[in-house]
Each structure stands twice: as C-alpha cells, then as structure tokens.
Design a protein around this motif. Structure first.
Motif, PDB file in Angstrom:
ATOM      1  N   THR A  11       0.875  -1.185   0.000  1.00  0.00           N
ATOM      2  CA  THR A  11       0.000   0.000   0.000  1.00  0.00           C
ATOM      3  C   THR A  11       0.908   1.230   0.000  1.00  0.00           C
ATOM      4  N   ALA A  12       1.704   1.358  -1.084  1.00  0.00           N
ATOM      5  CA  ALA A  12       2.784   2.352  -1.093  1.00  0.00           C
ATOM      6  C   ALA A  12       2.278   3.783  -0.853  1.00  0.00           C
ATOM      7  N   LEU A  13       1.080   4.083  -1.327  1.00  0.00           N
ATOM      8  CA  LEU A  13       0.560   5.443  -1.156  1.00  0.00           C
ATOM      9  C   LEU A  13       0.339   5.767   0.321  1.00  0.00           C
ATOM     10  N   LEU A  14      -0.193   4.776   1.027  1.00  0.00           N
ATOM     11  CA  LEU A  14      -0.439   4.958   2.448  1.00  0.00           C
ATOM     12  C   LEU A  14       0.898   5.006   3.216  1.00  0.00           C
ATOM     13  N   SER A  15       1.830   4.142   2.803  1.00  0.00           N
ATOM     14  CA  SER A  15       3.153   4.119   3.432  1.00  0.00           C
ATOM     15  C   SER A  15       3.851   5.471   3.263  1.00  0.00           C
ATOM     16  N   LYS A  16       3.670   6.047   2.078  1.00  0.00           N
ATOM     17  CA  LYS A  16       4.313   7.331   1.781  1.00  0.00           C
ATOM     18  C   LYS A  16       3.698   8.439   2.643  1.00  0.00           C
ATOM     19  N   LEU A  17       2.372   8.403   2.771  1.00  0.00           N
ATOM     20  CA  LEU A  17       1.694   9.389   3.622  1.00  0.00           C
ATOM     21  C   LEU A  17       2.195   9.278   5.059  1.00  0.00           C
ATOM     22  N   GLU A  18       2.365   8.033   5.500  1.00  0.00           N
ATOM     23  CA  GLU A  18       2.835   7.786   6.870  1.00  0.00           C
ATOM     24  C   GLU A  18       4.224   8.389   7.070  1.00  0.00           C
ATOM     25  N   PHE A  19       5.116   8.101   6.130  1.00  0.00           N
ATOM     26  CA  PHE A  19       6.492   8.611   6.220  1.00  0.00           C
ATOM     27  C   PHE A  19       6.477  10.142   6.246  1.00  0.00           C
ATOM     28  N   GLU A  20       5.709  10.727   5.304  1.00  0.00           N
ATOM     29  CA  GLU A  20       5.726  12.192   5.185  1.00  0.00           C
ATOM     30  C   GLU A  20       5.069  12.880   6.381  1.00  0.00           C
ATOM     31  N   ALA A  21       4.071  12.207   6.987  1.00  0.00           N
ATOM     32  CA  ALA A  21       3.431  12.810   8.161  1.00  0.00           C
ATOM     33  C   ALA A  21       4.401  12.814   9.345  1.00  0.00           C
ATOM     34  N   LEU A  22       5.154  11.718   9.494  1.00  0.00           N
ATOM     35  CA  LEU A  22       6.056  11.622  10.657  1.00  0.00           C
ATOM     36  C   LEU A  22       7.366  12.357  10.460  1.00  0.00           C
ATOM     37  N   PRO A  24       8.236  15.253   8.286  1.00  0.00           N
ATOM     38  CA  PRO A  24       7.929  16.296   7.293  1.00  0.00           C
ATOM     39  C   PRO A  24       9.175  17.006   6.772  1.00  0.00           C
ATOM     40  N   ASN A  25      10.301  16.881   7.477  1.00  0.00           N
ATOM     41  CA  ASN A  25      11.511  17.565   7.006  1.00  0.00           C
ATOM     42  C   ASN A  25      12.325  16.742   6.014  1.00  0.00           C
ATOM     43  N   LEU A  26      11.940  15.497   5.810  1.00  0.00           N
ATOM     44  CA  LEU A  26      12.676  14.656   4.864  1.00  0.00           C
ATOM     45  C   LEU A  26      11.921  14.623   3.532  1.00  0.00           C
ATOM     46  N   THR A  27      12.669  14.548   2.437  1.00  0.00           N
ATOM     47  CA  THR A  27      12.031  14.535   1.113  1.00  0.00           C
ATOM     48  C   THR A  27      12.199  13.171   0.469  1.00  0.00           C
ATOM     49  N   LEU A  28      11.081  12.597   0.060  1.00  0.00           N
ATOM     50  CA  LEU A  28      11.125  11.297  -0.622  1.00  0.00           C
ATOM     51  C   LEU A  28      11.255  11.511  -2.116  1.00  0.00           C
ATOM     52  N   GLU A  29      12.225  10.832  -2.706  1.00  0.00           N
ATOM     53  CA  GLU A  29      12.375  10.910  -4.162  1.00  0.00           C
ATOM     54  C   GLU A  29      11.843   9.601  -4.749  1.00  0.00           C
ATOM     55  N   PRO A  30      10.775   9.668  -5.569  1.00  0.00           N
ATOM     56  CA  PRO A  30      10.215   8.418  -6.099  1.00  0.00           C
ATOM     57  C   PRO A  30      11.149   7.769  -7.121  1.00  0.00           C
ATOM     58  N   LEU A  31      11.373   6.446  -6.985  1.00  0.00           N
ATOM     59  CA  LEU A  31      12.219   5.730  -7.946  1.00  0.00           C
ATOM     60  C   LEU A  31      11.389   4.707  -8.719  1.00  0.00           C
ATOM     61  N   ASP A  33       7.677   1.886  -8.144  1.00  0.00           N
ATOM     62  CA  ASP A  33       6.393   1.818  -7.428  1.00  0.00           C
ATOM     63  C   ASP A  33       6.524   1.890  -5.905  1.00  0.00           C
ATOM     64  N   GLN A  34       7.314   0.986  -5.344  1.00  0.00           N
ATOM     65  CA  GLN A  34       7.395   0.911  -3.883  1.00  0.00           C
ATOM     66  C   GLN A  34       8.742   1.397  -3.342  1.00  0.00           C
ATOM     67  N   LEU A  35       9.591   1.876  -4.234  1.00  0.00           N
ATOM     68  CA  LEU A  35      10.949   2.250  -3.835  1.00  0.00           C
ATOM     69  C   LEU A  35      11.169   3.760  -3.932  1.00  0.00           C
ATOM     70  N   TYR A  36      11.677   4.332  -2.852  1.00  0.00           N
ATOM     71  CA  TYR A  36      11.955   5.769  -2.797  1.00  0.00           C
ATOM     72  C   TYR A  36      13.363   5.972  -2.239  1.00  0.00           C
ATOM     73  N   ALA A  37      13.922   7.157  -2.471  1.00  0.00           N
ATOM     74  CA  ALA A  37      15.222   7.498  -1.881  1.00  0.00           C
ATOM     75  C   ALA A  37      15.037   8.712  -0.981  1.00  0.00           C
ATOM     76  N   PHE A  38      15.857   8.812   0.057  1.00  0.00           N
ATOM     77  CA  PHE A  38      15.852  10.027   0.883  1.00  0.00           C
ATOM     78  C   PHE A  38      17.211  10.209   1.545  1.00  0.00           C
ATOM     79  N   GLU A  39      17.465  11.441   1.958  1.00  0.00           N
ATOM     80  CA  GLU A  39      18.690  11.742   2.718  1.00  0.00           C
ATOM     81  C   GLU A  39      18.284  12.051   4.140  1.00  0.00           C
TER      82      GLU A  39
END
Ligand SMILES: C[S@@+](CC[C@H](N)C(=O)[O-])C[C@H]1O[C@@H](n2cnc3c(N)ncnc32)[C@H](O)[C@@H]1O
Length: 385
Positions: A11-22, A24-31, A33-39
């Motif tokens: 449920t990558a969309l929900l997972s992404k919302l979860e990450f971004e809510a917790l 908010p200062n980190l940026t997810l770069e989509p790679l 469907d289910q894989l993202y990068a961040f620093e």
C-alpha cells in the motif's frame, strides 16, 4: 548527509503518507512503485523500521557508480564489497529499475570462489525476503539504475521489519473476532502514525487517541506501540471486555505503562463524561456493513451506513479537541455496474467542522468484496458551535 533507499509495502501510497506525516523535514524521491530514496541523519533512520507500519526495508546507499558499468564490473564491485564485509559471505542480491541486465546470486558466488573464498546465498523476491533477512545474518544487496541521474546505486540492507512481532500482535492477543473483520495491524499503525504526525506538526504535548468502534482493539494496541494514551469504546459488550483483555496482555508483553480506558457506548451517542479529557486523535474502522453484500442489497446498505457515519461524526464533535485529526475507514464496493462509496458524505462533513486533508487512499485486500478507503480529516470546533 547519508542517503537511503526505502522499500514500502504494497500500500505504497499509504506508506508514503505515513512517512511524510512523521518526517515532514525529509524529502522522498520516487524511484519505482514501492521504492523511494531520501537523505537523512543516521540517528533518525535507526528508529524508522520499528516506528513505520508501511515500510518493509531500508537500505543504505554504499556506492554511487557510473551507469555505464558493465555487468562484469558490477559483479566485481559487489564481490569486493562482500569480501570486505565478512569472513564468509552469506548474501542475496537484487536489481531494480529499467535497463538492468540480470545478475544472479550464482554469478557473484562464482567470482568469490575464483578469489579462493567460500560464500553462501539465498534467493527470494525483494519484498518477500523480509522474514529471512530478519532472521539471518545475511548481507542483502540491491542495485538500482537511476536513469534520471545516470547513476547506478549500490545499497546494503540496513533494517528490515520484524515480521514475527507484527504477527504476534495480530495472532497471539487473547481476544479476536475475525467474523467482524479486524484491521491488519500494519494498516492500523499507518493510520495512527499519519494522524499523530499531522497532529504533531501543529500541536505539542501528549495526545489522547480514541477509537469509538474499537472491536478487538487493533488500533489501540498500535497506538500503544507508539506510547500514546488510549481510549476506546464499542457497542458490543464482548468487544469491550475483549479489548480490555488485549490491552492488559499488550502492556505486559511489551512492558508499556500507557493509560487506557475502554467503555461500552454507541458511537452516535457519545458522552464526554466517559472521558478523562477530550481526544486529539480519532483513529477508527467503523462497522462497514456485511462482508459479502449482494448487489441488490448495496444501495440500502450504503444508505444505512451513511446515516450511521453522519450520526457518529456529529457525536465525535462532543469529545474532540479543536485541531483534532480523524483517520477513519470508509467502505467502498465496486460492482460491474457502479461503485458504492460514502464520498458524498465528505462535503456534508465540512459543515460539521471536518475538513478532508488529502484524497482518500484505497486499501483493498485481494478477493475482499468491501474495500477500505482511508480518509483523513482535521476537526475544528469553531465552525461547529
Ligand atoms: C469492523 S469492526 C472494528 C474492528 C477493529 N478495527 C479491529 O481491528 O478489531 C466494527 C466494530 O464496530 C462496532 N459497532 C458497530 N456499530 C457501532 C456503534 N453504533 N457504536 C459503537 N460501536 C459499533 C462493532 O461491534 C464492531 O466491534
């Protein structure tokens, strides 16, 4: 800053919302469907796998290589990395991204052998190897061809979800009622985290989380895992006693000292007298109608559900603080002819003080007739008085 790859669950969309809510200062770069990068600073990443419900694995990017690397050169890089890591490598390797040419675990093992060293490997699908990786001391390596940046990323598994622990809360709690439908703990955790993260972005202190349709207490247990004080109610007395038992089991099993209260009550007739204070987070999966409704029953079922939801939302207003966040499951059924949902309720709820925060996210289990739509609202009691 170190760079990471994060593999979300299905449920990558929900997972992404979860990450971004917790975070908010980190940026997810989509790679993919289910894989993202961040620093991120490493400290923050250490806790993530135990906090997030929707994340399967986190990898540290160990090398950024040229995209022009041949397969042979890539195998050499992997072997050099493995031999520098451990005496006798036990590994698995996966590749993601367009333009990859197959490299097998056996290719890597062969080159290690040519170097006069022994190695073992295990093979499995990237997202499905969580159990094995969690149990073993294996080195899991991933390569990703980053076409946009013309790079080849080599990454090593840093952390993997503890599947045994998720299964324990799902299967070993004393009270279960599968007939009524129980929320998967990971979905419950994502809903708790999204509500908590959004609330924390504007508020301080220790929020109280409330589930007015608590069932077996899945949401309350996941909130307890985040050390939140919780409160729940249900119209079924068995669910009330059962949730109390589950919470006692949970506190002992996980050595938690959270405050909890569970009481009998109809969600559409709530009484503030049952609460020690108003709630800041309302996370819930209400009654969604029968699990396998027939086509001709659906119009009636959804009419009834809309009435119950509206009555409940009106009642929630009595027990919610201004600025509270609501994460709630709406039912959705698709037939060959039309889609039944409670989307029409969203506008009506605006006039009651509930503002939709993001487009509802669909969570559908394979083969299930009734899908779940996760809806997020902020509550303002000002419009409501
Ligand atoms: C789908 S179940 C919730 C399951 C829960 N999320 C879990 O994982 O165990 C819905 C629950 O709502 C309760 N319920 C139905 N109508 C209600 C009402 N009007 N007020 C309060 N609870 C109600 C049912 O007894 C049931 O336990």
């Amino acid at each position: 800053m170190p760079k990471f790859l994060i593999l979300f669950g299905n449920t990558a969309l929900l997972s992404k919302l979860e990450f971004e809510a917790l975070y908010p200062n980190l940026t997810l770069e989509p790679l993919e469907d289910q894989l993202y990068a961040f620093e991120s600073e490493v400290d923050l990443v250490e806790e993530m796998i135990d906090v997030l419900g929707g994340t399967v694995k986190i990898f540290t990017i160990v090398k950024e290589l040229a995209n022009t690397l041949t397969n042979e050169e890539l195998v050499e890089e992997i072997v050099a990395f493995l031999l520098a890591q451990s005496k006798e490598p036990y590994f698995t390797f996966s590749q993601i991204g367009k333009g990859q040419r197959e490299i097998s675990n056996a290719d890597i093992k062969d080159l290690i052998k040519e170097n006069g060293k022994k190695a073992r490997y295990f093979s499995s699908e990237l997202s499905e190897s969580a159990l094995l990786s969690h149990h073993s001391e294996a080195t899991e390596i991933l390569s990703y061809r980053h076409q946009a940046e013309d790079k080849l990323l080599l990454a090593q598994l840093k952390s993997v979800q503890n599947i045994d622990d998720w299964t324990k809360r799902d299967r070993s709690k004393p009270y279960a009622d599968r007939k009524k439908g129980m929320l998967p703990p990971k979905v419950a955790r994502m809903m708790v985290n999204i509500a908590l993260g959004l609330w924390k972005q504007k508020n301080q202190g220790q929020p109280l989380l409330y589930d007015p349709f608590c069932g077996t207490g899945t949401v309350l247990l996941e909130a307890g895992m985040r050390n939140l004080d919780v409160c729940g109610s249900d119209i079924d007395q068995n669910a009330v006693f059962g949730t109390r038992d589950n919470l006692e089991w949970f506190k002992q099993e996980y050595n938690k000292t959270i405050q909890s209260k569970v009481f009998y009550g109809d969600a559409s007739h709530l009484d503030l007298a049952n609460f020690s204070r108003k709630a800041d987070l309302l996370v819930t999966e209400p009654f969604l109608g029968k699990q396998t409704p027939l086509d001709h029953e659906l119009a009636n079922v959804f009419r009834g559900l809309e009435k119950m939801y509206l009555g409940s939302f009106k009642s929630f207003a009595k027990v919610l603080n201004n600025g509270a966040i609501v994460a709630i499951v709406f039912p959705r059924v698709e037939t060959s002819k039309r889609t039944y949902s409670l989307d029409g309720l969203i506008d009506k709820l605006k006039t009651k003080g509930y503002n939709l925060l993001v487009d509802p996210v669909l969570y559908a289990r394979e083969g299930a007739r009734v899908a779940r739509q996760i809806c997020l609202f902020s509550f303002s009691d000002k419009d409501n008085i």
